[in-house]
Scaffold this motif. Sequence first.
Motif, PDB file in Angstrom:
ATOM      1  N   THR A   1       9.041  -3.020  17.892  1.00  0.00           N
ATOM      2  CA  THR A   1       8.854  -2.634  19.298  1.00  0.00           C
ATOM      3  C   THR A   1       8.488  -1.150  19.402  1.00  0.00           C
ATOM      4  OG1 THR A   1      10.397  -4.349  20.015  1.00  0.00           O
ATOM      5  CG2 THR A   1      10.013  -2.520  21.537  1.00  0.00           C
ATOM      6  N   GLU A   2       9.152  -0.339  18.612  1.00  0.00           N
ATOM      7  CA  GLU A   2       8.865   1.105  18.651  1.00  0.00           C
ATOM      8  C   GLU A   2       7.414   1.385  18.241  1.00  0.00           C
ATOM      9  OE1 GLU A   2      10.471   3.329  20.023  1.00  0.00           O
ATOM     10  OE2 GLU A   2      12.628   2.993  19.866  1.00  0.00           O
ATOM     11  N   ALA A   3       6.898   0.584  17.340  1.00  0.00           N
ATOM     12  CA  ALA A   3       5.498   0.793  16.924  1.00  0.00           C
ATOM     13  C   ALA A   3       4.554   0.614  18.119  1.00  0.00           C
ATOM     14  CB  ALA A   3       5.140  -0.194  15.806  1.00  0.00           C
ATOM     15  N   TYR A   4       4.835  -0.385  18.919  1.00  0.00           N
ATOM     16  CA  TYR A   4       4.002  -0.588  20.108  1.00  0.00           C
ATOM     17  C   TYR A   4       4.258   0.484  21.163  1.00  0.00           C
ATOM     18  CZ  TYR A   4       2.192  -5.024  18.450  1.00  0.00           C
ATOM     19  OH  TYR A   4       1.514  -5.970  17.737  1.00  0.00           O
TER      20      TYR A   4
ATOM     21  N   ALA B   1       0.145  -4.270  22.682  1.00  0.00           N
ATOM     22  CA  ALA B   1       1.010  -5.452  22.758  1.00  0.00           C
ATOM     23  C   ALA B   1       0.491  -6.444  21.729  1.00  0.00           C
ATOM     24  CB  ALA B   1       0.981  -6.070  24.150  1.00  0.00           C
ATOM     25  N   ALA B   2       1.393  -7.281  21.223  1.00  0.00           N
ATOM     26  CA  ALA B   2       0.974  -8.253  20.214  1.00  0.00           C
ATOM     27  C   ALA B   2       0.116  -9.335  20.844  1.00  0.00           C
ATOM     28  CB  ALA B   2       2.202  -8.876  19.556  1.00  0.00           C
ATOM     29  N   SER B   3       0.550  -9.812  21.983  1.00  0.00           N
ATOM     30  CA  SER B   3      -0.201 -10.767  22.793  1.00  0.00           C
ATOM     31  C   SER B   3       0.165 -10.464  24.234  1.00  0.00           C
ATOM     32  CB  SER B   3       0.180 -12.219  22.467  1.00  0.00           C
ATOM     33  OG  SER B   3      -0.298 -12.606  21.206  1.00  0.00           O
ATOM     34  N   SER B   4      -0.491 -11.168  25.136  1.00  0.00           N
ATOM     35  CA  SER B   4      -0.177 -10.920  26.537  1.00  0.00           C
ATOM     36  C   SER B   4      -0.364 -12.194  27.329  1.00  0.00           C
ATOM     37  CB  SER B   4      -1.078  -9.808  27.089  1.00  0.00           C
ATOM     38  OG  SER B   4      -2.425 -10.213  27.020  1.00  0.00           O
ATOM     39  N   LEU B   5       0.163 -12.144  28.537  1.00  0.00           N
ATOM     40  CA  LEU B   5       0.000 -13.273  29.448  1.00  0.00           C
ATOM     41  C   LEU B   5      -1.071 -12.939  30.467  1.00  0.00           C
ATOM     42  CD1 LEU B   5       3.710 -14.192  30.186  1.00  0.00           C
ATOM     43  CD2 LEU B   5       2.178 -15.148  28.465  1.00  0.00           C
ATOM     44  N   GLY B   6      -1.914 -13.911  30.719  1.00  0.00           N
ATOM     45  CA  GLY B   6      -2.899 -13.779  31.776  1.00  0.00           C
ATOM     46  C   GLY B   6      -2.764 -14.935  32.735  1.00  0.00           C
ATOM     47  N   THR B   7      -3.421 -14.811  33.868  1.00  0.00           N
ATOM     48  CA  THR B   7      -3.538 -15.940  34.788  1.00  0.00           C
ATOM     49  C   THR B   7      -5.015 -16.156  35.060  1.00  0.00           C
ATOM     50  OG1 THR B   7      -3.355 -14.520  36.751  1.00  0.00           O
ATOM     51  CG2 THR B   7      -1.314 -15.508  35.896  1.00  0.00           C
TER      52      THR B   7
ATOM     53  N   HIS C   1      10.572 -14.429  18.288  1.00  0.00           N
ATOM     54  CA  HIS C   1      11.658 -13.477  18.007  1.00  0.00           C
ATOM     55  C   HIS C   1      11.100 -12.091  17.674  1.00  0.00           C
ATOM     56  CE1 HIS C   1      15.674 -12.248  16.468  1.00  0.00           C
ATOM     57  NE2 HIS C   1      14.928 -11.471  15.679  1.00  0.00           N
ATOM     58  N   GLY C   2      11.429 -11.129  18.549  1.00  0.00           N
ATOM     59  CA  GLY C   2      11.049  -9.747  18.285  1.00  0.00           C
ATOM     60  C   GLY C   2       9.587  -9.424  18.490  1.00  0.00           C
ATOM     61  N   ILE C   3       8.857 -10.302  19.142  1.00  0.00           N
ATOM     62  CA  ILE C   3       7.420 -10.067  19.340  1.00  0.00           C
ATOM     63  C   ILE C   3       7.179  -9.393  20.692  1.00  0.00           C
ATOM     64  CG2 ILE C   3       5.148 -11.148  19.501  1.00  0.00           C
ATOM     65  CD1 ILE C   3       6.423 -11.281  16.717  1.00  0.00           C
ATOM     66  N   PRO C   4       6.580  -8.205  20.693  1.00  0.00           N
ATOM     67  CA  PRO C   4       6.345  -7.481  21.951  1.00  0.00           C
ATOM     68  C   PRO C   4       5.110  -8.018  22.695  1.00  0.00           C
ATOM     69  CG  PRO C   4       6.648  -5.965  20.094  1.00  0.00           C
ATOM     70  CD  PRO C   4       6.385  -7.331  19.520  1.00  0.00           C
TER      71      PRO C   4
ATOM     72  N   GLY D   1       0.814  -1.209   0.000  1.00  0.00           N
ATOM     73  CA  GLY D   1       0.000   0.000   0.000  1.00  0.00           C
ATOM     74  C   GLY D   1       0.850   1.263   0.000  1.00  0.00           C
ATOM     75  N   ALA D   2       0.231   2.355  -0.370  1.00  0.00           N
ATOM     76  CA  ALA D   2       0.960   3.623  -0.449  1.00  0.00           C
ATOM     77  C   ALA D   2       1.389   4.095   0.935  1.00  0.00           C
ATOM     78  CB  ALA D   2       0.075   4.680  -1.116  1.00  0.00           C
ATOM     79  N   ALA D   3       0.493   3.937   1.911  1.00  0.00           N
ATOM     80  CA  ALA D   3       0.819   4.391   3.264  1.00  0.00           C
ATOM     81  C   ALA D   3       1.567   3.279   4.000  1.00  0.00           C
ATOM     82  CB  ALA D   3      -0.462   4.747   4.005  1.00  0.00           C
ATOM     83  N   PRO D   4       2.525   3.667   4.835  1.00  0.00           N
ATOM     84  CA  PRO D   4       3.216   2.632   5.615  1.00  0.00           C
ATOM     85  C   PRO D   4       2.242   1.951   6.570  1.00  0.00           C
ATOM     86  CG  PRO D   4       3.847   4.844   6.353  1.00  0.00           C
ATOM     87  CD  PRO D   4       3.012   5.017   5.122  1.00  0.00           C
ATOM     88  N   THR D   5       2.421   0.663   6.720  1.00  0.00           N
ATOM     89  CA  THR D   5       1.546  -0.090   7.609  1.00  0.00           C
ATOM     90  C   THR D   5       2.090  -0.041   9.025  1.00  0.00           C
ATOM     91  OG1 THR D   5       1.076  -1.565   5.775  1.00  0.00           O
ATOM     92  CG2 THR D   5       0.467  -2.332   7.967  1.00  0.00           C
ATOM     93  N   ASP D   6       1.231   0.259   9.976  1.00  0.00           N
ATOM     94  CA  ASP D   6       1.627   0.244  11.383  1.00  0.00           C
ATOM     95  C   ASP D   6       1.792  -1.228  11.780  1.00  0.00           C
ATOM     96  OD1 ASP D   6       1.927   0.343  14.086  1.00  0.00           O
ATOM     97  OD2 ASP D   6       0.168   1.586  14.463  1.00  0.00           O
ATOM     98  N   SER D   7       3.002  -1.612  12.113  1.00  0.00           N
ATOM     99  CA  SER D   7       3.235  -3.030  12.380  1.00  0.00           C
ATOM    100  C   SER D   7       2.517  -3.504  13.642  1.00  0.00           C
ATOM    101  CB  SER D   7       4.724  -3.341  12.462  1.00  0.00           C
ATOM    102  OG  SER D   7       5.301  -2.780  13.616  1.00  0.00           O
ATOM    103  N   ALA D   8       2.061  -2.577  14.469  1.00  0.00           N
ATOM    104  CA  ALA D   8       1.288  -2.984  15.647  1.00  0.00           C
ATOM    105  C   ALA D   8      -0.062  -3.584  15.252  1.00  0.00           C
ATOM    106  CB  ALA D   8       1.071  -1.797  16.582  1.00  0.00           C
ATOM    107  N   GLU D   9      -0.445  -3.415  14.002  1.00  0.00           N
ATOM    108  CA  GLU D   9      -1.699  -4.020  13.541  1.00  0.00           C
ATOM    109  C   GLU D   9      -1.513  -5.477  13.118  1.00  0.00           C
ATOM    110  OE1 GLU D   9      -4.641  -2.643  13.803  1.00  0.00           O
ATOM    111  OE2 GLU D   9      -3.783  -0.777  14.558  1.00  0.00           O
ATOM    112  N   PHE D  10      -0.275  -5.909  12.967  1.00  0.00           N
ATOM    113  CA  PHE D  10      -0.043  -7.296  12.565  1.00  0.00           C
ATOM    114  C   PHE D  10      -0.312  -8.231  13.738  1.00  0.00           C
ATOM    115  CE2 PHE D  10       3.502  -5.510   9.681  1.00  0.00           C
ATOM    116  CZ  PHE D  10       2.592  -5.238   8.670  1.00  0.00           C
ATOM    117  N   THR D  11      -0.755  -9.418  13.403  1.00  0.00           N
ATOM    118  CA  THR D  11      -0.763 -10.449  14.433  1.00  0.00           C
ATOM    119  C   THR D  11       0.698 -10.833  14.739  1.00  0.00           C
ATOM    120  OG1 THR D  11      -0.825 -12.228  12.821  1.00  0.00           O
ATOM    121  CG2 THR D  11      -2.957 -11.388  13.596  1.00  0.00           C
TER     122      THR D  11
END
Lengths: 81, 569
Positions: B118-121, B258-264, B160-163, B89-99
């Motif tokens: 990481t900076e995107a998040y 965050a891309a994913s998170s931990l819960g209890t 690897h590299g996943i926030p 796409g013409a506009a840069p994609t915000d990588s925080a939108e990726f799974t």
Amino acid sequence: MNYPSDAELDRFIRTRLQLLGIDLSVLPEEDADAPADQARVVAAVRRLLRDQMPVVSDFPLDPISVPPVLYTSALSGRLHG
Amino acid sequence: MGDGSRQPQDALVDRRSFLVRMGALSAAAAVGCTPVGSGSGAGPAPGRGDVPVDGSPADVGTATGAGAGVDPRAAESFFRELPRPDLSGAAPTDSAEFTAWEAGALLRDGRLGALEHTEAYLARIRRWDGVYQAFNEVTAEAARARARALDGGAAEGILHGIPLAVKDNIHTAGVRTTANSHIFRDFIPDRDATLVSALRGAGFVMVGKSQLGPLATTRALTPDGEVTTVNAWTPGNPDVSPGGSSSGSATAVMARLAASSLGTQTGGSITMPSRAQGTTGLKPTFGRVSLDGVIPLSYTRDHVGPLARDVRDAALVLQAMAGEDHRDPRTLGLPPVPDYLTAATPVEEGGRARVRWDTRLGIFPDWADGGGDGGQNRRAFLREAESVGVDVVEIPVPDGWDELTSGAFNAIRLVERAEPFLPYMKDDVRLMGVTLTSFLSGLFVSGDEYLKGQRAKLALLRLTLEGVLDRCDVVALESHIPFDMIGLPLLALPVGIREMGGVELPDGVLLGGAPFGEERLLAVGTAVQARTDWHRRRPPEPSPADEAWLRRPGARGRLDLDTVAREAQ
């Protein structure tokens, strides 16, 4: 046998806490704006004793075929060979 | 149909043996409790190499040790075959939108850097967390340092590299772990929880500690009851619960912090916020993930699991942290960790998504009969499940099920929070803040009642295995309580939107599986998600009016003692 009154249950609750060394008097006696107060805490314990624990005590379970199990999942470790 | 090359693990567990062995292991299982707070003893965290390895059956065998279930070839194959996001796409994609799996593939391709990602998040956290309050602490500098280091090496770990966000009742070395409580306000563990060590080994980047209900008992509040975290779908309306107690974990994922998170989860704390906010939440079988370094709420019911964007992301996180841990005896002697990544990979037949293994989905009478959005969403879910080859079967509620899962038997768990926290209550009951009631109440369950509760768990397990899971492989549940009690796995899946009081909120279904049935749950979930977009829906950004409202003192409101006790997890 008469079921304990609220006042008797409250005395039981407070006595048990005293025996354990828990000082409830550091809380306000009754203050709905406080995070906790004595009246609401004691009332909640009273409900547990009166409404919930008798259900557990009275529930019929065969003592021979139903032993206690703390960690149920640990018992599923055996796989078909 | 399906994957004939291998059976999922739930098909290999001998359920009859499971029941026969019940009697032998009851009392002995009470060893190895996790000390509260002081659990960060000296010594190295267990890694992949220093965990005792026992023999694993060849048909399902994998290595043991937390995170050691990752088969490098399977991981490589998983990422190689993933579709890549369109970056044209013409506009840069915000990588925080990726799974996480999309970003993971791009990171492996070298088309995305760990620091960039990481900076995107961090940018989104900086911009929005004042509104959401999803974090108790943001570890921005440490995250950047970690990401830079990862950029300097090969992408090997599956995260690897996943926030990710780590719930703040999980020990993190050098980073405060407060459980959002007065008690642990200044507690800094000297080592990571085993599961965090495993995630580090898999390459994750921790962006912060996610907010939770005080001591993991309710929706996120300050220890004295003031609301903190808001539901990502209604940031301007703090009355709408974000679900608890992993409130911040769900909000962080849904708000793209965050891309994913931990819960209890002790009483619904992963699956309830997932259903409230539209994340995919997985509570694994008890013992599957080590509880070493997790501040306890209930020794027999605490679980750690992921809150994720979708099933594949949940599988990635679970795969990275599941396994044996010599620091937690509750993880020992269980079936080896299987290949969750494959289970979470959709399969196709004739160009259509199909469930990987033949599966019967059980529903209790009336489960799908409700009116309104809720009933429609459940029926839509069943239609999609059938369309991927799942056989939906109606099953009766076994006699005794309602009694054994009632509030009275659920209250038995309170003993297990009273005991470890007794020293604090003796010191000063005010340390418990607004959560005092549930902790204090546990002191009033007698020994015989507690024992009856542990016996009732066996009765409930028998009912579940012989009266429910003998008729189906997966069961749709109304409540998390039954499977929390007996430690069986649960998966929360988003299934659309429902209107509540004029507000549109996500809706979710709750699926339960057999012991170690995570693969089956993942397979069902990923097949349905391959055909639907429910899991891709996200809320809009908070409006300026929302932000302005939340800046007003007291705007978030508070919960009182009785409400917290009623909703206690």
